[in-house]
Design a protein around this motif. Structure first.
Motif, PDB file in Angstrom:
ATOM      1  N   MET A   1       4.284  -1.703  -3.591  1.00  0.00           N
ATOM      2  CA  MET A   1       3.806  -0.515  -2.905  1.00  0.00           C
ATOM      3  C   MET A   1       4.481   0.708  -3.523  1.00  0.00           C
ATOM      4  O   MET A   1       5.711   0.772  -3.586  1.00  0.00           O
ATOM      5  CB  MET A   1       4.118  -0.623  -1.415  1.00  0.00           C
ATOM      6  CG  MET A   1       3.590   0.540  -0.587  1.00  0.00           C
ATOM      7  SD  MET A   1       3.921   0.291   1.164  1.00  0.00           S
ATOM      8  CE  MET A   1       2.901  -1.124   1.517  1.00  0.00           C
TER       9      MET A   1
ATOM     10  N   GLN B   1      -1.255  11.527   1.343  1.00  0.00           N
ATOM     11  CA  GLN B   1      -0.628  10.905   0.187  1.00  0.00           C
ATOM     12  C   GLN B   1      -0.710  11.781  -1.055  1.00  0.00           C
ATOM     13  O   GLN B   1       0.100  11.644  -1.964  1.00  0.00           O
ATOM     14  CB  GLN B   1      -1.272   9.545  -0.090  1.00  0.00           C
ATOM     15  CG  GLN B   1      -0.875   8.479   0.919  1.00  0.00           C
ATOM     16  CD  GLN B   1      -1.381   7.113   0.529  1.00  0.00           C
ATOM     17  OE1 GLN B   1      -2.574   6.871   0.449  1.00  0.00           O
ATOM     18  NE2 GLN B   1      -0.460   6.201   0.271  1.00  0.00           N
TER      19      GLN B   1
ATOM     20  N   LEU C   1       0.983   6.007   7.932  1.00  0.00           N
ATOM     21  CA  LEU C   1       0.147   4.947   7.389  1.00  0.00           C
ATOM     22  C   LEU C   1       0.626   3.590   7.902  1.00  0.00           C
ATOM     23  O   LEU C   1       1.808   3.387   8.170  1.00  0.00           O
ATOM     24  CB  LEU C   1       0.187   4.983   5.862  1.00  0.00           C
ATOM     25  CG  LEU C   1      -0.316   6.280   5.213  1.00  0.00           C
ATOM     26  CD1 LEU C   1      -0.144   6.225   3.708  1.00  0.00           C
ATOM     27  CD2 LEU C   1      -1.783   6.516   5.561  1.00  0.00           C
ATOM     28  N   HIS C   2      -0.318   2.643   8.015  1.00  0.00           N
ATOM     29  CA  HIS C   2      -0.042   1.306   8.547  1.00  0.00           C
ATOM     30  C   HIS C   2       0.509   1.382   9.969  1.00  0.00           C
ATOM     31  O   HIS C   2       1.197   0.476  10.434  1.00  0.00           O
ATOM     32  CB  HIS C   2       0.930   0.543   7.642  1.00  0.00           C
ATOM     33  CG  HIS C   2       0.578   0.564   6.199  1.00  0.00           C
ATOM     34  ND1 HIS C   2      -0.570  -0.041   5.701  1.00  0.00           N
ATOM     35  CD2 HIS C   2       1.191   1.145   5.129  1.00  0.00           C
ATOM     36  CE1 HIS C   2      -0.626   0.153   4.388  1.00  0.00           C
ATOM     37  NE2 HIS C   2       0.409   0.870   4.020  1.00  0.00           N
TER      38      HIS C   2
ATOM     39  N   SER D   1       6.364   6.794  -1.549  1.00  0.00           N
ATOM     40  CA  SER D   1       5.702   7.897  -0.855  1.00  0.00           C
ATOM     41  C   SER D   1       6.759   8.686  -0.106  1.00  0.00           C
ATOM     42  O   SER D   1       7.934   8.310  -0.070  1.00  0.00           O
ATOM     43  CB  SER D   1       4.616   7.378   0.091  1.00  0.00           C
ATOM     44  OG  SER D   1       5.155   6.429   0.993  1.00  0.00           O
TER      45      SER D   1
ATOM     46  N   CYS E   1       3.383   8.786   4.499  1.00  0.00           N
ATOM     47  CA  CYS E   1       4.436   7.850   4.098  1.00  0.00           C
ATOM     48  C   CYS E   1       3.911   6.426   4.209  1.00  0.00           C
ATOM     49  O   CYS E   1       3.618   5.942   5.304  1.00  0.00           O
ATOM     50  CB  CYS E   1       5.672   8.039   4.969  1.00  0.00           C
ATOM     51  SG  CYS E   1       7.110   7.136   4.381  1.00  0.00           S
ATOM     52  N   SER E   2       3.796   5.757   3.077  1.00  0.00           N
ATOM     53  CA  SER E   2       3.200   4.416   3.024  1.00  0.00           C
ATOM     54  C   SER E   2       4.302   3.370   3.046  1.00  0.00           C
ATOM     55  O   SER E   2       4.834   2.961   2.007  1.00  0.00           O
ATOM     56  CB  SER E   2       2.340   4.272   1.769  1.00  0.00           C
ATOM     57  OG  SER E   2       1.758   2.980   1.702  1.00  0.00           O
TER      58      SER E   2
ATOM     59  N   ASP F   1       5.553  -0.305   5.467  1.00  0.00           N
ATOM     60  CA  ASP F   1       5.143  -1.262   6.482  1.00  0.00           C
ATOM     61  C   ASP F   1       6.362  -2.079   6.897  1.00  0.00           C
ATOM     62  O   ASP F   1       7.492  -1.809   6.482  1.00  0.00           O
ATOM     63  CB  ASP F   1       4.006  -2.157   5.979  1.00  0.00           C
ATOM     64  CG  ASP F   1       4.335  -2.847   4.661  1.00  0.00           C
ATOM     65  OD1 ASP F   1       5.537  -3.061   4.390  1.00  0.00           O
ATOM     66  OD2 ASP F   1       3.409  -3.164   3.902  1.00  0.00           O
TER      67      ASP F   1
ATOM     68  N   SER G   1      10.293   6.864   0.153  1.00  0.00           N
ATOM     69  CA  SER G   1      10.399   5.503   0.678  1.00  0.00           C
ATOM     70  C   SER G   1      11.247   4.623  -0.220  1.00  0.00           C
ATOM     71  O   SER G   1      11.730   3.579   0.216  1.00  0.00           O
ATOM     72  CB  SER G   1       9.003   4.891   0.840  1.00  0.00           C
ATOM     73  OG  SER G   1       8.315   4.882  -0.405  1.00  0.00           O
TER      74      SER G   1
END
Length: 1146
Positions: free
Chosen positions: A1, A42, A340-341, A4, A563-564, A566, A20
């Motif tokens: 991933m 993003q 996100l997620h 971000s 912000c990606s 999880d 991240s």
């Protein structure tokens, strides 16, 4: 991933970002002023300044932001002047748009703001539907408006040509002010939120921006897209009341908070109507306490009420945006942000620290615990960072407590219902200093952060603490993990023994909950409010504190929309010094006390039982051991490939031999479970490789292929594979699987391999082997990474028209299924359609797909006269049937020797096919982005296969396929099916100079191109393979196209001008096979098109690349006529598949 950013604003109005992949807040030093709010996507970040103006920061990328301005010059013929600018009064404007309704002279086009610049001057477009026009670019028609052609006819009375000019967005990585409209808005802005990029099928192409003014009005920014990041205009949205705060999710969720504390939801948001149609009112979590903040994600809604309590809304989705009920969560926050997620961030009410919600997954959207982000800020001293980490970790009750860490696994164990809740007192950590008992009569000073009652531009500090006690006297505390609190049910009391309560109170200043409980909000619940908070939002403060107070970071706003991360992301945002101690205590407390004698006796007993069972089961088969070993040894030597075949009901894999490859009829072996199937696959694959002396990673000369399911296979070519006249047959090639999942890939003899997934993510080969289901000795221990892929599953809704009810789902008995696949031969319903294999999981709901070839109407329908026929996106009087495509996304997660190349999504990639003895330092690599932009990768070499950066190569239209030859010649195919050649490409000028338009074959639209050492082959949309004649160093464009074969899906040309294809409709022993690997025989300098096809592995293959096979074949002298002919068994082709004319593959 890919990495971000998490964005935040402190109480001084300074903007910070936290990567991240990083562990420090970075200060945005180019901000023109202090900011109040930020909201991020993003690809960009929007902000609200203290002057109430909107600012935009577009993140720098190797792919520039370009916008194409176009206008049409129209002329009419008259007997005196011929074609001239004299038009009839009823005609369109001389300079107009494509419809002719709007006047657009060249001088009327102006740059929308100072953030743009012109790339060049106006020029005439000399391309029309993939074909070159005459020199001046005119297209002709009988009248306005009508169908235009590039050829002038006797009745051509009007003509037009298109003028093009590009402008480029230059304000990258800097805050640019959005220009105001000529008519100023009635009041300044007070809140901002962006999202909506998942409404369209093209990610990142559209963006929704919602803002709130001080008078409670809501405005929507029109026209925001990739080519126009600033948008075009503001549109006011009608409201049922005055709004104070708004939140927009990535999809179609938009929630807002009214002044009186009620919540409203925007309904009717679609692709064609991103602003929505109406508002719906949602009840507050508690009638007595209104909401002050709301934040939405893909399918979740979080809210904060006036008493700073946090609430989670359950049952929220695209079909029910209002949800079904509120759930009370622990903690006191001033604001919250969903990213996100559906990950969640918040700012604490007491300490103003940024908190991250841990344990948020697709199955548990509410998460488990809050954890303070203790990353230092840019420029802070080391001791300041340590103090910041300590002061950030306080429970929301304001009490100082011992340092503790609660893992996700512990939280699951600790969850309980309200009636089972108990108090617990954690023991002090090992090695921690013993604190002296405090005097109960003297309370420790407690820092209080003021509550904001105004959102004015003049910021001031309002403190409710004792003015005689400075903040520097506040004792520092250690970071902590916040646990969920228990809300007892009606009529239930929580009792605690006096001794335990006294111990808890003395050690921690009050009881602390240890279990997790989510309880439904009671409508009539009475909540005691310590103090009343205004509905206005957090503003910027001007703190006049003594030295040392700055060490504690205090935040006013946080934005995680872009912000990606999880639940599986490895984040470096938290202090890990205390984790080891806590985990060690947990392990020690759960360990069993077992003596060595007991352990030895226990092991001896188990060993005896297993030995007796093994002897009992093997006695009946002891005579078969030698025969089985001989059979397996002979069989493994014959295996050419092992292919997993997964479906919902069976776990099977296919075994091919050379004879089975000729018949297109493999052996299928079924296993009881998926794990057992993969164990067999790994064992047989290792055995086959050992029997052939193959081990380790693929060689640089390897041939790579990919199946239609994304599985990756490689084959080590033999020197005789390209020998003339007796090459090694394709059906004898051995293929082994490599971990990972791709849609296509390209390689060269320097060992550089790039691949592209179904979600257009680029991946580079790391040099490892194995991954996926290959474990242990079958996989390398390093260079193996996690790989994800996302694809869409499509089904079609079909309808037929009847005179009574119009278009309905009632078809004729001979019609296709009303819910079917693309061919209509198989029924596919929404409920019955499953992901491609058990490895895939759904990540979205069914939605209408508008990106269908041929276009659609506003509802996604395509029309035709009957099934099957050519569908179009508009209705006519002869259209009696219609269809529309539904899409649903699914995701796969695996491992393999592949590393992601962010951030630009790609649809095609090509690498220079080097020679076997080539010593090129920098290897050219070209690619095409998902938007059709041509890119050249810089810094690619054998040591750094990922390269360093992208260089954008300008084009007049979007492209879809590209290939570079061994001599540096670059050919490409545009989306309209036309071919282009890039001139003057060299190591000194890697991007070349200009594009030369190459006419396509007559009445054909090309879709793919491949360039070898001196040869160029293309495939058109009808499956025809074409060879370019007349290509020489002095005339690299060639002279004409020569037809080679049909039923071709893809072509790959190697560094020796080898021709390999993926062919359809290859005859097998049972039926026609689609997706078969084929090799062109007889390719020589005197006959570059070859003579016939040799069929290899298939079907089910979708891609092959031989651009790494630069192995020169051995030179074999031809036999004289009196010599004995070679034996029949050495012939590379079975009888009946020769193709003397080279025009068919069947």
């Amino acid at each position: 991933m890919p990495a971000s950013l998490l964005w935040a604003v402190d109480v001084h109005g300074r903007v910070y970002s936290l990567s991240s992949a990083g562990q420090q807040w970075e200060l945005g030093r180019d901000a023109p002023m202090e900011f109040k709010r930020v909201t991020a996507a993003q690809q960009c970040c929007w902000s609200l300044g203290c002057d109430s103006s909107i600012y935009l920061n577009v993140f720098a990328s190797d792919l520039p932001v370009r916008y194409k301005e176009e206008t049409y010059e129209n002329q009419r013929w008259n007997p005196v002047d011929g074609f001239s600018e004299r038009l009839l009064p009823s005609d369109r404007w001389q300079w107009s748009d494509v419809t002719g309704l709007q006047q657009q002279p060249l001088h009327s086009f102006q740059l929308p703001s100072s953030s743009w610049e012109w790339e060049g001057d106006w020029y005439v477009d000399e391309n029309f539907e993939g074909e070159p026009t005459e020199k001046e670019g005119w297209t002709y028609s009988i009248d306005f408006p009508s169908t235009y052609t590039k050829d002038k006819k006797w009745n051509s009375c009007v003509r037009r040509r298109r003028w093009i000019r590009y402008r480029r967005y230059k304000a990258m990585d800097t805050w640019a002010k959005i220009p105001s409209q000529p008519m100023s808005l009635p009041d300044p802005f007070s809140d901002i939120s962006c999202g909506g990029w998942e409404i369209s099928e093209e990610p990142g192409d559209r963006l929704s921006l919602w803002v709130v003014s001080l008078q409670g009005k809501v405005w929507f920014r029109e026209g925001i897209c990739h080519h126009n990041p600033e948008g075009s205009s503001w549109e006011e949205v009608p409201l049922p009341g005055e709004v104070v705060q708004i939140s927009c999710g990535p999809g179609d969720l938009v929630w807002a908070v009214l002044w009186e504390g009620k919540l409203i939801v925007r309904e009717g948001i679609t692709r064609d109507c991103p602003r929505g149609l109406s508002w719906a009112v949602v009840e507050c979590p508690s009638p007595e306490v209104g909401a002050i903040h709301v934040s939405v994600g893909n399918g979740v809604v979080w809210a904060v009420t006036k008493d700073n309590k946090v609430w989670f809304r359950r049952g929220v989705n695209s079909h029910n945006p209002c949800g079904s009920g509120w759930i009370s969560m622990v903690g006191e926050m001033i604001m919250i942000s969903v990213g996100l997620h559906d990950q969640v961030w918040a700012i604490g009410c007491e300490d103003r620290a940024v908190y991250f919600r841990q344990g948020v997954t697709s199955s548990e959207l509410s998460g488990k615990t809050w954890r303070a982000i203790s990353a230092p800020r840019d420029g802070e001293r080391s001791h300041s960072s340590a103090s910041s980490q300590q002061s950030a970790g306080r429970f929301f009750s304001g009490d100082v407590q011992a340092q503790s860490v609660v893992s996700d696994a512990d939280s699951d164990v600790e969850k309980g219902s309200a009636d089972g809740a108990i108090f617990t007192t954690p023991e002090p950590s090992l090695g921690s200093p013993t604190e002296p008992p405090s005097n109960p009569a003297v309370d420790a000073p407690k820092a209080r952060i003021p509550k904001v009652t105004s959102d004015s531009f003049i910021s001031e500090l309002v403190s409710d603490r004792d003015q005689g006690k400075p903040l520097k006297d506040v004792p520092s505390v250690t970071p902590a993990v916040l646990e969920e609190e228990v809300i007892p049910a009606d009529g239930e009391e929580i009792q605690l023994c006096a001794e335990e309560a006294l111990l808890s109170t003395e050690s921690r200043g009050g009881p602390q909950w240890s279990n997790v409980d989510l309880e439904e909000a009671q409508t009539g619940a009475v909540l005691d409010l310590a103090e009343t908070c205004s509905l206005s939002s957090v503003t910027t403060f001007t703190l006049t504190l003594e030295d040392g107070a700055e060490e504690h970071p205090m935040w006013a706003w946080v934005s995680g929309e872009g912000c990606s991360v999880d639940s599986s992301s490895q984040l470096n945002w938290f202090s890990s010094s205390a984790n080891t101690t806590s985990v060690t205590q947990s392990v020690q407390s759960m360990s069993l006390s077992i003596s060595p004698a007991q352990t030895a006796a226990w092991r001896r007993q188990i060993f005896e039982q297993l030995s007796e069972r093994s002897r009992r089961e093997m006695d009946d088969f002891k005579h078969y051991e030698q025969a089985i070993e001989q059979y397996l040894h002979a069989f493994i030597n014959e295996v050419t490939i092992l292919v997993p075949v997964l479906n919902d009901s069976k776990h099977t894999f296919a075994i091919y031999t050379d004879e089975r490859t000729k018949q297109r009829w493999p052996i299928r072996v079924a296993a009881a479970t998926e794990l057992e199937m993969y164990d067999w696959l790994a064992l047989l694959s290792v055995s086959c490789c050992e029997s052939r002396g193959i081990q380790g990673p693929p060689s640089k000369q390897a041939i790579w292929s990919i199946t239609c399911k994304g599985d990756i296979f490689v084959s080590e070519p033999s020197p005789a594979l390209e020998a003339v006249p007796y090459p090694t047959p394709c059906d004898q090639m051995f293929w082994r699987q490599v971990g990972g999942h791709l849609r296509m890939g390209e390689c060269n003899s320097a060992g550089i391999v790039w691949g592209i997934g179904y979600d257009h993510t680029a991946w580079v080969y790391t040099g490892g082997y194995g991954g996926g289901f290959f474990q242990g000795l079958a996989s390398s221990t390093d260079n193996i990474y996690t790989q994800t892929d996302v694809k869409s599953v499509y089904i079609y809704e079909n309808q037929r028209w009847n005179p009574v009810s119009g278009y309905t789902s009632r078809g004729l008995p001979t019609d296709r299924y009303m819910w079917s696949n693309a061919s209509g031969l198989r029924e596919c319903t929404k409920t019955g359609t499953r992901p491609p294999s058990p490895h895939w999981t759904w990540i979205s709901d069914w939605a209408v797909d508008y990106s269908v070839s041929g276009g659609t109407d506003r509802e996604g329908w395509q029309y035709a006269a009957d099934f099957p026929a050519s569908f179009h996106g508009y209705k006519t009087m002869k259209d009696f049937v219609r269809r529309r495509r539904w899409a649903r996304k699914c995701k796969l997660t695996t491992t393999g020797p592949w590393q992601e190349i962010p951030p630009i999504p790609l649809i095609d990639v090509t690498v220079l096919p080097c020679g076997a003895q080539s010593s090129v330092d920098t290897i050219p690599l070209w690619a095409i982005s998902s938007k059709g932009d041509v890119l050249c990768r810089l810094g690619v070499s054998a040591k750094t296969p990922a390269g360093s950066s992208w260089l954008h190569v300008g084009t007049d239209q979007p492209f879809k396929s590209i290939s570079i030859g061994a001599a540096g010649q670059v050919w490409a195919i545009a989306r309209d099916g036309s071919a282009f050649h890039r001139g003057s490409v060299s190591p000194q000028n890697p991007a070349g100079d200009c594009w030369y338009h190459i006419p396509s074959p007559a009445k054909q639209k090309l879709k793919q191109v491949s360039v070898g050492r001196t040869s160029i082959c293309t495939v058109d949309e009808n499956g025809n393979l074409w060879y370019r004649q007349g290509v020489t160093p002095s005339y690299p464009q060639g002279s004409s196209w020569d037809h080679v074969s049909n039923n071709v899906r893809k072509v790959s040309m190697g560094p020796l001008d080898q021709i390999w294809i993926i062919a359809d409709k290859v005859q097998g022993s049972q039926s026609l096979s689609c997706g078969t690997v084929c090799h062109r025989l007889g390719v020589q300098p005197v006959d570059p098109k070859g003579q016939q096809w040799d069929y290899g592995i298939g079907g089910g293959w979708d891609h092959i690349t031989v651009r790494g096979n630069a192995m020169e074949p051995p030179r074999i002298g031809l036999l004289s006529q009196k010599d004995t002919a070679p034996p029949t068994s050495s012939s590379p082709l079975p009888i009946g598949i020769a193709e003397p004319n080279g025009t068919a593959v069947c």
